[in-house]
Design a protein around this motif. Structure first.
Motif, PDB file in Angstrom:
ATOM      1  N   GLN A  23       0.781  -1.351   0.039  1.00  0.00           N
ATOM      2  CA  GLN A  23      -0.048  -0.154  -0.071  1.00  0.00           C
ATOM      3  C   GLN A  23       0.860   1.190   0.006  1.00  0.00           C
ATOM      4  O   GLN A  23       1.916   1.081   0.639  1.00  0.00           O
ATOM      5  CB  GLN A  23      -0.995   0.132   1.174  1.00  0.00           C
ATOM      6  CG  GLN A  23      -1.681  -1.158   1.597  1.00  0.00           C
ATOM      7  CD  GLN A  23      -2.567  -1.269   2.654  1.00  0.00           C
ATOM      8  OE1 GLN A  23      -2.160  -0.362   3.545  1.00  0.00           O
ATOM      9  NE2 GLN A  23      -3.323  -1.993   2.932  1.00  0.00           N
ATOM     10  N   ALA A  24       0.226   2.385  -0.517  1.00  0.00           N
ATOM     11  CA  ALA A  24       1.117   3.515  -0.676  1.00  0.00           C
ATOM     12  C   ALA A  24       1.627   4.114   0.570  1.00  0.00           C
ATOM     13  O   ALA A  24       2.821   4.598   0.825  1.00  0.00           O
ATOM     14  CB  ALA A  24       0.381   4.679  -1.308  1.00  0.00           C
ATOM     15  N   THR A  60       7.929   2.095  -4.049  1.00  0.00           N
ATOM     16  CA  THR A  60       6.986   2.701  -4.635  1.00  0.00           C
ATOM     17  C   THR A  60       6.642   1.714  -6.012  1.00  0.00           C
ATOM     18  O   THR A  60       5.576   1.661  -6.338  1.00  0.00           O
ATOM     19  CB  THR A  60       7.319   4.034  -5.026  1.00  0.00           C
ATOM     20  OG1 THR A  60       7.284   4.804  -3.720  1.00  0.00           O
ATOM     21  CG2 THR A  60       6.237   4.638  -5.807  1.00  0.00           C
ATOM     22  N   ASN A  61       7.628   1.686  -6.570  1.00  0.00           N
ATOM     23  CA  ASN A  61       7.707   0.918  -8.082  1.00  0.00           C
ATOM     24  C   ASN A  61       6.747  -0.548  -7.733  1.00  0.00           C
ATOM     25  O   ASN A  61       5.736  -0.796  -8.594  1.00  0.00           O
ATOM     26  CB  ASN A  61       8.729   0.485  -8.390  1.00  0.00           C
ATOM     27  CG  ASN A  61       9.366   1.634  -9.515  1.00  0.00           C
ATOM     28  OD1 ASN A  61       8.559   2.756  -9.550  1.00  0.00           O
ATOM     29  ND2 ASN A  61      10.578   1.661  -9.707  1.00  0.00           N
ATOM     30  N   LEU A  64       3.130   0.270  -6.976  1.00  0.00           N
ATOM     31  CA  LEU A  64       2.468   0.942  -8.115  1.00  0.00           C
ATOM     32  C   LEU A  64       2.223  -0.291  -9.316  1.00  0.00           C
ATOM     33  O   LEU A  64       1.146  -0.135  -9.944  1.00  0.00           O
ATOM     34  CB  LEU A  64       2.969   2.122  -8.763  1.00  0.00           C
ATOM     35  CG  LEU A  64       3.053   3.457  -7.653  1.00  0.00           C
ATOM     36  CD1 LEU A  64       3.670   4.505  -8.284  1.00  0.00           C
ATOM     37  CD2 LEU A  64       1.616   3.843  -7.498  1.00  0.00           C
ATOM     38  N   HIS A  65       3.256  -0.832  -9.661  1.00  0.00           N
ATOM     39  CA  HIS A  65       3.046  -1.788 -10.529  1.00  0.00           C
ATOM     40  C   HIS A  65       3.185  -3.352 -10.481  1.00  0.00           C
ATOM     41  O   HIS A  65       3.253  -4.059 -11.622  1.00  0.00           O
ATOM     42  CB  HIS A  65       4.575  -1.408 -11.442  1.00  0.00           C
ATOM     43  CG  HIS A  65       4.616  -0.006 -12.128  1.00  0.00           C
ATOM     44  ND1 HIS A  65       3.806   0.717 -12.485  1.00  0.00           N
ATOM     45  CD2 HIS A  65       5.729   1.004 -11.511  1.00  0.00           C
ATOM     46  CE1 HIS A  65       4.403   1.728 -12.526  1.00  0.00           C
ATOM     47  NE2 HIS A  65       5.098   2.245 -12.068  1.00  0.00           N
ATOM     48  N   TYR A  92       4.477  -8.007 -12.794  1.00  0.00           N
ATOM     49  CA  TYR A  92       4.445  -6.654 -13.809  1.00  0.00           C
ATOM     50  C   TYR A  92       3.781  -6.939 -15.038  1.00  0.00           C
ATOM     51  O   TYR A  92       3.988  -7.906 -15.538  1.00  0.00           O
ATOM     52  CB  TYR A  92       6.041  -6.202 -13.864  1.00  0.00           C
ATOM     53  CG  TYR A  92       6.597  -5.585 -12.446  1.00  0.00           C
ATOM     54  CD1 TYR A  92       6.902  -4.322 -12.562  1.00  0.00           C
ATOM     55  CD2 TYR A  92       7.462  -6.601 -11.903  1.00  0.00           C
ATOM     56  CE1 TYR A  92       7.478  -3.761 -11.479  1.00  0.00           C
ATOM     57  CE2 TYR A  92       7.924  -5.995 -10.711  1.00  0.00           C
ATOM     58  CZ  TYR A  92       8.048  -4.614 -10.469  1.00  0.00           C
ATOM     59  OH  TYR A  92       8.411  -4.417  -9.568  1.00  0.00           O
ATOM     60  N   ARG A 107       5.624  11.099 -14.185  1.00  0.00           N
ATOM     61  CA  ARG A 107       6.205   9.659 -13.766  1.00  0.00           C
ATOM     62  C   ARG A 107       7.294   8.875 -14.339  1.00  0.00           C
ATOM     63  O   ARG A 107       7.319   9.353 -15.674  1.00  0.00           O
ATOM     64  CB  ARG A 107       4.824   8.890 -13.448  1.00  0.00           C
ATOM     65  CG  ARG A 107       4.098   9.495 -12.490  1.00  0.00           C
ATOM     66  CD  ARG A 107       2.848   8.731 -12.198  1.00  0.00           C
ATOM     67  NE  ARG A 107       2.771   7.870 -11.354  1.00  0.00           N
ATOM     68  CZ  ARG A 107       2.060   6.756 -10.772  1.00  0.00           C
ATOM     69  NH1 ARG A 107       0.953   6.559 -11.741  1.00  0.00           N
ATOM     70  NH2 ARG A 107       2.197   6.113  -9.955  1.00  0.00           N
TER      71      ARG A 107
END
Length: 140
Positions: A23-24, A60-61, A64-65, A92, A107
């Motif tokens: 989670q962020a 973060t990657n 997000l991905h 991914y 980004r």
């Protein structure tokens, strides 16, 4: 795939692993844990800040991905280098790789930043359907 659930510190080796929800909000926790542990091991503040940035970008990657539930992180200090690994559970859309964004893109500069500040970095498959390990090495 299950990220090894063993979370702990091995003081003789100066190695620590931890995992957090994908989670962020976990990104800040990951970078702060990395910074604090490296400081406890006597690493200079400027090097700890560089490591914190690497953890932040890689974590973060992964958030997000990938379609991960949890993300693991390994910090390992030996032989005048710090190895940082971030392991995801998910897949991914493609293997993580450098992206050269246009100047108007907001980004896509994370691995380019890693390329600039790390001595070396790479991506390894954790096995078919088991996610990736994205790692970077920095030197104090």
């Amino acid at each position: 795939m299950t990220i090894p659930s063993r979370v702990g510190i091995c003081p003789d080796l100066r190695q620590e692993t931890f995992e957090l929800p994908a989670q962020a909000v976990s990104v800040a926790d990951a970078r702060n844990r990395a910074y604090q542990r490296l400081r406890q091991w006597g690493i200079a503040p400027d090097v700890c800040s560089t490591a914190r940035l690497v953890v932040s970008e890689l974590f973060t990657n992964a958030v997000l991905h990938t379609d991960s539930d949890r993300i693991g992180c390994l910090l390992h200090v030996a032989d005048d280098q710090i190895r940082i690994e971030v392991r995801d559970q998910g897949s991914y859309a493609s293997t993580p790789m450098l992206h050269f964004p246009r100047s108007d893109e907001e980004r896509g500069r994370g691995l380019l930043l890693i390329e600039t500040i790390a001595q070396t970095w790479g991506v390894e498959s954790a096995g078919p359907g088991l996610g990736h390990i994205v790692w970077a090495v920095i030197r104090p």
